[in-house]
Design a protein around this motif. Structure first.
Motif, PDB file in Angstrom:
ATOM      1  N   VAL A   1      -5.467  -5.494  14.148  1.00 57.20           N
ATOM      2  CA  VAL A   1      -5.276  -6.746  13.421  1.00 57.20           C
ATOM      3  C   VAL A   1      -3.970  -6.697  12.630  1.00 57.20           C
ATOM      4  CG1 VAL A   1      -6.222  -8.250  11.616  1.00 57.20           C
ATOM      5  CG2 VAL A   1      -7.763  -7.136  13.252  1.00 57.20           C
ATOM      6  N   ASP A   2      -3.772  -5.572  11.904  1.00 58.31           N
ATOM      7  CA  ASP A   2      -2.556  -5.447  11.098  1.00 58.31           C
ATOM      8  C   ASP A   2      -2.405  -3.986  10.654  1.00 58.31           C
ATOM      9  OD1 ASP A   2      -0.246  -6.268   9.853  1.00 58.31           O
ATOM     10  OD2 ASP A   2      -1.232  -7.156   8.108  1.00 58.31           O
ATOM     11  N   THR A   3      -1.180  -3.624  10.281  1.00 54.26           N
ATOM     12  CA  THR A   3      -0.938  -2.302   9.715  1.00 54.26           C
ATOM     13  C   THR A   3      -0.001  -2.456   8.518  1.00 54.26           C
ATOM     14  OG1 THR A   3       1.010  -1.876  11.082  1.00 54.26           O
ATOM     15  CG2 THR A   3      -1.105  -1.141  11.967  1.00 54.26           C
ATOM     16  N   CYS A   4      -0.023  -1.450   7.652  1.00 53.56           N
ATOM     17  CA  CYS A   4       0.909  -1.418   6.525  1.00 53.56           C
ATOM     18  C   CYS A   4       1.185   0.049   6.233  1.00 53.56           C
ATOM     19  CB  CYS A   4       0.303  -2.092   5.301  1.00 53.56           C
ATOM     20  SG  CYS A   4       1.408  -2.126   3.867  1.00 53.56           S
ATOM     21  N   SER A   5       2.442   0.437   6.206  1.00 52.71           N
ATOM     22  CA  SER A   5       2.763   1.838   5.953  1.00 52.71           C
ATOM     23  C   SER A   5       3.777   1.968   4.826  1.00 52.71           C
ATOM     24  CB  SER A   5       3.307   2.490   7.228  1.00 52.71           C
ATOM     25  OG  SER A   5       4.432   1.794   7.695  1.00 52.71           O
ATOM     26  N   TRP A   6       3.783   3.163   4.209  1.00 51.99           N
ATOM     27  CA  TRP A   6       4.729   3.451   3.135  1.00 51.99           C
ATOM     28  C   TRP A   6       5.162   4.902   3.285  1.00 51.99           C
ATOM     29  CZ3 TRP A   6      -0.332   2.231   2.812  1.00 51.99           C
ATOM     30  CH2 TRP A   6      -1.218   3.199   2.342  1.00 51.99           C
ATOM     31  N   THR A   7       6.353   5.220   2.774  1.00 50.97           N
ATOM     32  CA  THR A   7       6.923   6.539   3.014  1.00 50.97           C
ATOM     33  C   THR A   7       7.325   7.265   1.753  1.00 50.97           C
ATOM     34  OG1 THR A   7       9.078   5.505   3.310  1.00 50.97           O
ATOM     35  CG2 THR A   7       7.788   5.940   5.297  1.00 50.97           C
ATOM     36  N   LYS A   8       7.108   6.669   0.583  1.00 52.67           N
ATOM     37  CA  LYS A   8       7.392   7.373  -0.661  1.00 52.67           C
ATOM     38  C   LYS A   8       6.579   6.755  -1.792  1.00 52.67           C
ATOM     39  CE  LYS A   8      11.614   4.625  -1.096  1.00 52.67           C
ATOM     40  NZ  LYS A   8      13.075   4.665  -1.188  1.00 52.67           N
ATOM     41  N   PRO A   9       6.352   7.558  -2.840  1.00 54.63           N
ATOM     42  CA  PRO A   9       5.498   7.089  -3.914  1.00 54.63           C
ATOM     43  C   PRO A   9       5.997   5.781  -4.535  1.00 54.63           C
ATOM     44  CG  PRO A   9       5.891   9.428  -4.142  1.00 54.63           C
ATOM     45  CD  PRO A   9       6.814   8.933  -3.061  1.00 54.63           C
ATOM     46  N   GLY A  10       7.304   5.721  -4.843  1.00 51.18           N
ATOM     47  CA  GLY A  10       7.868   4.495  -5.415  1.00 51.18           C
ATOM     48  C   GLY A  10       7.050   3.989  -6.580  1.00 51.18           C
ATOM     49  N   SER A  11       6.693   2.718  -6.536  1.00 50.82           N
ATOM     50  CA  SER A  11       5.933   2.122  -7.623  1.00 50.82           C
ATOM     51  C   SER A  11       4.433   2.293  -7.444  1.00 50.82           C
ATOM     52  CB  SER A  11       6.279   0.631  -7.712  1.00 50.82           C
ATOM     53  OG  SER A  11       6.090   0.019  -6.459  1.00 50.82           O
ATOM     54  N   GLY A  12       4.034   2.941  -6.354  1.00 50.09           N
ATOM     55  CA  GLY A  12       2.617   3.193  -6.152  1.00 50.09           C
ATOM     56  C   GLY A  12       1.865   2.077  -5.471  1.00 50.09           C
ATOM     57  N   HIS A  13       2.564   1.018  -5.172  1.00 50.01           N
ATOM     58  CA  HIS A  13       1.898  -0.085  -4.489  1.00 50.01           C
ATOM     59  C   HIS A  13       2.891  -0.782  -3.554  1.00 50.01           C
ATOM     60  CE1 HIS A  13       4.014  -2.969  -7.127  1.00 50.01           C
ATOM     61  NE2 HIS A  13       3.745  -2.118  -8.091  1.00 50.01           N
ATOM     62  N   LYS A  14       2.351  -1.586  -2.681  1.00 47.56           N
ATOM     63  CA  LYS A  14       3.218  -2.267  -1.732  1.00 47.56           C
ATOM     64  C   LYS A  14       2.623  -3.606  -1.291  1.00 47.56           C
ATOM     65  CE  LYS A  14       5.604  -1.816   2.689  1.00 47.56           C
ATOM     66  NZ  LYS A  14       5.851  -1.001   3.873  1.00 47.56           N
ATOM     67  N   TYR A  15       3.469  -4.621  -1.298  1.00 44.16           N
ATOM     68  CA  TYR A  15       3.111  -5.888  -0.632  1.00 44.16           C
ATOM     69  C   TYR A  15       3.429  -5.690   0.847  1.00 44.16           C
ATOM     70  CZ  TYR A  15       2.547  -8.529  -4.940  1.00 44.16           C
ATOM     71  OH  TYR A  15       2.091  -9.003  -6.146  1.00 44.16           O
ATOM     72  N   CYS A  16       2.478  -5.931   1.682  1.00 47.17           N
ATOM     73  CA  CYS A  16       2.679  -5.655   3.095  1.00 47.17           C
ATOM     74  C   CYS A  16       3.214  -6.899   3.830  1.00 47.17           C
ATOM     75  CB  CYS A  16       1.372  -5.207   3.714  1.00 47.17           C
ATOM     76  SG  CYS A  16       0.699  -3.763   2.875  1.00 47.17           S
TER      77      CYS A  16
END
Ligand SMILES: [Ca+2]
Length: 150
Positions: A135-150
């Protein structure tokens, strides 16, 4: 002198009106998507239930009708799976899936885990239907702000 009958000249107009159909905007994401991931629980990762539940994935139904999530799966890159119960997500609604334990509500579900599931460093959330179709995926590659809008 006799008046002529109206000319049948307008007959050709009908053939042109069929081209006026509007195209669907390509950027409008249909159906359910992964909307936001809070992969790093704020504060210290002390594995308390409160901290575990401050780690969550939010999905959104962009469609104009409710969607059944029965048997749908949310999983991380290591294949830790959460299977949705027999619930629906309403039209234009969001739903959070928390990592820890809690009582499910319409807008909040709980995986019931006693450990974090979404890696702070890098990870990938995948949402599939019961039949396994993505249906969908969301990935991240570093801690950054700890959250992500996908
Ligand atoms: Ca985490």
């Amino acid at each position: 002198m006799r008046m002529r009958a109206a000319l049948p000249a307008l007959a050709g107009v009908a053939a042109l009106t069929g081209t006026a159909l509007l195209a669907t905007p390509a950027q409008a994401a249909a159906g359910v998507t992964i909307y936001y991931v809070q992969y790093d629980s704020p504060g210290k990762d002390d594995r308390s239930n409160k901290s575990l539940n401050a780690e969550w994935v939010q999905i959104k139904n962009n469609g104009s009708s409710a969607v059944s999530l029965k048997g749908w799966i949310l999983k991380d890159a290591s294949n830790h799976k959460y299977t949705f119960p027999n619930v629906k997500i309403g039209a234009h609604k969001t739903m959070k899936v928390h990592t820890g334990q809690g009582k499910d509500t319409t807008s909040d579900k709980y995986q019931g885990r006693k450990a974090y599931v979404w890696n702070n460093t890098s990870d990938k959330a995948t949402l599939t239907k019961a039949n396994g179709s993505k249906v969908d995926t969301c990935s991240w590659t570093k801690p950054g702000s700890g959250h992500k809008y996908c």
